[in-house]
Design an enzyme around this catalytic site. Structure first.
Site, PDB file in Angstrom:
ATOM      1  N   SER A 388      16.911 192.518  80.086  1.00 24.93           N
ATOM      2  CA  SER A 388      18.113 193.154  79.265  1.00 24.93           C
ATOM      3  C   SER A 388      18.316 192.456  77.931  1.00 24.93           C
ATOM      4  CB  SER A 388      19.425 192.192  79.940  1.00 24.93           C
ATOM      5  OG  SER A 388      19.167 190.916  79.901  1.00 24.93           O
ATOM      6  N   GLY A 389      19.174 192.932  77.219  1.00 25.25           N
ATOM      7  CA  GLY A 389      19.432 192.329  75.793  1.00 25.25           C
ATOM      8  C   GLY A 389      18.473 192.548  74.875  1.00 25.25           C
ATOM      9  N   ILE A 390      18.138 191.811  73.964  1.00 25.56           N
ATOM     10  CA  ILE A 390      16.899 191.842  73.014  1.00 25.56           C
ATOM     11  C   ILE A 390      15.591 192.048  73.488  1.00 25.56           C
ATOM     12  CG2 ILE A 390      15.617 190.509  71.146  1.00 25.56           C
ATOM     13  CD1 ILE A 390      18.184 188.896  70.530  1.00 25.56           C
ATOM     14  N   GLY A 391      15.201 191.331  74.751  1.00 32.36           N
ATOM     15  CA  GLY A 391      14.034 191.575  75.389  1.00 32.36           C
ATOM     16  C   GLY A 391      13.767 193.087  75.791  1.00 32.36           C
ATOM     17  N   TYR A 529      21.791 174.030  72.537  1.00 26.76           N
ATOM     18  CA  TYR A 529      21.004 175.207  72.172  1.00 26.76           C
ATOM     19  C   TYR A 529      19.916 174.830  71.049  1.00 26.76           C
ATOM     20  CZ  TYR A 529      19.958 179.991  71.179  1.00 26.76           C
ATOM     21  OH  TYR A 529      19.173 181.153  70.828  1.00 26.76           O
TER      22      TYR A 529
END
Length: 661
Positions: A388-391, A529
């Site tokens: 998902s997302g950036i990956g 983070y």
């Protein structure tokens, strides 16, 4: 009129032959290797004449009497009115052996052949390099006064001219052009030489800095630059005049420019930052040669110097000539050209043409495959957190570019969905379930990759966890720091270190670590983070130094805010300008193609500079933003609450694109 020309296929030679053929009834015999016979039709087309006026003579510069057959030699005997010798190595970076073979022995063979055919007048195109590094003004009637010509280029130019002067008993004339650049009307050039070596540096300055930012340059000595069209016109005119026997003519710019001025002129032509302040390079002359030699004997110093020179595209010896000490008198040449309209144009008037032609035709990057397909096609690429997302966006780019694209994640359903999406688009992913936060599972996963794929060529450490919560709200949530560190740092390291031995064995590999802009700006509410990503950044810097000589490179991407499920719980981000996953994937692709040490936004770099130079001011700015923006409802544990933003907070959202508040 019959002419014989060596070097007729070269940059100057082609244009000189065309100029000679403009003379009514002229015939040009030109030396060419037998194996290059197929080039003759194109040459005649360029010159605009047929076989009767452009006649190839097959031979070789490195052979006695040019290796021309006895039959051709006999046919040419007494027929050549003017013999032009232009064939030579015009390259500072060429090795000494090849320069001696062409410039010195080649000239000797040419003189022998010119004698054999009883040439009427021998015209030798030498170079101002024949003067060596003469201190002062070098006149046209000077030759033996040359000094400091130990460098192979200077030495061979001096020795070749000496051969003509000593061994040719007929009429001869020597021409010494300055540093020859492209055509002043078209900008056309055939190779990177002279000032062109610095074009890449100027280009990179333009990419990194705005054009209004002042730059500091080296003043240096005076260099002499002339365009090829001036050299050809002057050579053609002077060589047909009376009273030139046993004389030399400097085809140079009567004015000349300092090194710093030249760089500034080309920087302006390239719309790069202009050089507003110049440092006299002669200031470095106080360092004794023995000290310089001692420093260069140190392996680290040599490696750094060689790496910098290679990265900038500069030949090894170019810096030795920054303080060029010689100026050239050209009064005899100017007298010959008086009233003809043949003059050296001002470099400022045609520098933009030279730059434009270089950037369109000669820039080394134009000849390197910088496409993603050319970089990863057929290679094994692992994208952690690729479901998902950036990956996922990055995985699609890699698979579309022909890479063996491996994705991993904890959720099998998401992995299956990603694979189906790839299949629908005409390519495929190789998916493995893996929990990067579990050290034992990381070991199992990397061992499986070695067994099934022989390791990976590109590792994209994308899997991560972000928590936005103020430290005040985290006193009883120490596990927030533990779980972010477990995945973002320890998990990433476990995968990387599991795959590094395979990369070392293959002596190649590239690791891309997805970090955060927050590491550069020290963003409030992201202490867990940012700390985990900062630890990864620090480890990467250490690793990149250790593996620099093993063929393994690392890139850290300080990624700005991206619209992914990771930021979905924070509603205030709905109005903040963010990158799309596809734009973030473009940054990952750039990292794989160019292998930079770091990719960061200007905002991130500005934040890092502010924290370094004005730490107290940076703290005030970040504290103001911290107090301006409240914790999200999710961070407070109240999913029903909606944080209220002030007008200042909304304005700041729009201004600070991509920063973690």
């Amino acid at each position: 009129m019959h002419y014989f020309v060596t070097g007729a296929t070269g940059f100057i030679g082609k244009r000189l032959v065309r100029k000679l053929l403009e003379r009514k009834g002229s015939v040009v015999h030109f030396l060419i290797r037998k194996e290059s016979e197929d080039k003759v039709p194109a040459l005649r087309e360029y010159w605009g004449v047929g076989a009767a006026r452009a006649v190839p003579v097959f031979g070789d510069l490195t052979q006695k009497k040019l290796g021309v057959s006895a039959e051709d030699t006999k046919a040419l005997k007494g027929q050549v009115d003017h013999f032009y010798h232009l064939a030579a190595v015009y390259d500072l970076s060429a090795d000494e052996e090849s320069q001696v073979a062409v410039n010195v022995e080649g000239t000797r063979h040419t003189v022998e052949f010119a004698k054999a055919v009883d040439a009427g007048h021998f015209h030798h195109v030498s170079s101002i390099a024949a003067a060596g590094l003469y201190e002062g003004v070098f006149r046209e009637d000077m030759f033996d006064e040359a000094e400091n010509y130990d460098h192979p280029y200077f030495m061979t130019k001096h020795e070749s001219e000496k051969i003509v002067r000593k061994e040719y008993k007929g009429k001869w004339t020597v021409y010494r052009p300055a540093m020859v650049v492209g055509d002043s009307q078209s900008g056309e050039m055939d190779k990177i030489d002279g000032p062109y070596y610095f074009f890449k540096v100027i280009q990179r300055m333009r990419q990194l800095l705005p054009p209004w930012m002042p730059a500091v340059g080296l003043e240096g000595g005076r260099v002499n630059i002339v365009p090829v069209d001036y050299v050809v016109d002057a050579l053609d005119h002077i060589s047909h005049q009376e009273g030139i026997n046993h004389r030399a003519f400097h085809l140079v710019d009567p004015v000349g420019y300092r090194v710093g001025d030249v760089l500034d002129i080309f920087a302006r032509a390239a719309h790069a930052p202009k050089f507003s302040l110049f440092v006299n390079a002669a200031l470095l002359g106080f360092i004794p040669k023995s000290v310089k030699k001692g420093l260069m004997a140190l392996a680290p110093v040599r490696r750094i110097r060689n790496a910098v020179m290679k990265d900038l595209g500069l030949p090894e010896d170019i810096l030795a000539f920054v303080n060029y000490p010689t100026r050239f008198d050209s009064r005899d040449a100017q007298a010959m050209l008086k009233g003809t309209g043949i003059a050296v144009p001002n470099l400022k008037d045609y520098a933009w043409r030279l730059w434009d032609y270089w950037e369109r035709h000669l820039d080394p990057d134009l000849h390197i495959d910088r496409t993603l397909r050319g970089t990863v096609g057929g290679k094994v690429v692992l994208v952690t957190g690729g479901s998902s997302g950036i990956g996922l966006a990055a995985a699609h780019k890699f698979a579309e570019a022909g890479a063996v694209t491996i994705i991993c994640g904890r959720d099998q359903d998401k992995l299956d969905e990603a694979c189906k999406e790839a299949k629908d688009k005409g390519y495929q992913f190789v998916a493995y379930p893996a929990d990067i936060a579990d050290m034992a599972d990381c070991d199992r996963f990397t061992a499986l990759l070695e067994k099934n794929h022989g390791g990976v060529d590109f590792l994209i450490n994308n899997a991560g966890r972000s928590i936005r919560r103020a430290i005040e709200s985290s006193y009883d949530r120490f596990h927030d720091f533990e779980r972010t560190m477990q995945l973002n740092y320890f998990g990433c390291l476990r995968v990387t270190m599991g795959l590094l031995p395979g990369m070392v064995a293959k002596k190649k590999g590239h690791v891309v670590n997805i970090s955060s802009i927050g590491v550069l700006t020290n963003a409030p509410r992201f202490s867990a983070y940012v700390a985990s990503k900062a630890a990864l950044d620090a480890w990467t810097r250490c690793a990149s130094s250790e593996f620099a000589d093993r063929g393994i490179t690392f890139t850290t991407i300080n990624m700005p805010l991206v619209r992914t499920p990771m930021i979905a719980p924070t509603n205030i981000y709905n109005n903040v300008p963010t990158l799309s996953p596809e734009q973030a994937a473009d940054m990952i692709a750039e990292a794989c193609i160019y292998h930079p040490v770091r990719i960061a936004t200007r905002l991130g770099i500005a934040g890092e500079v502010m924290h370094a130079l004005l730490p107290r001011v940076a703290q005030i700015v970040m504290n103001t933003s911290f107090r301006m923006f409240p914790d999200s409802a999710a961070a407070k544990g109240d999913k029903g609450a909606k944080p209220q933003l002030s007008a200042e907070a909304i304005a700041m959202q729009q201004m600070m694109q991509g920063i973690h508040f």
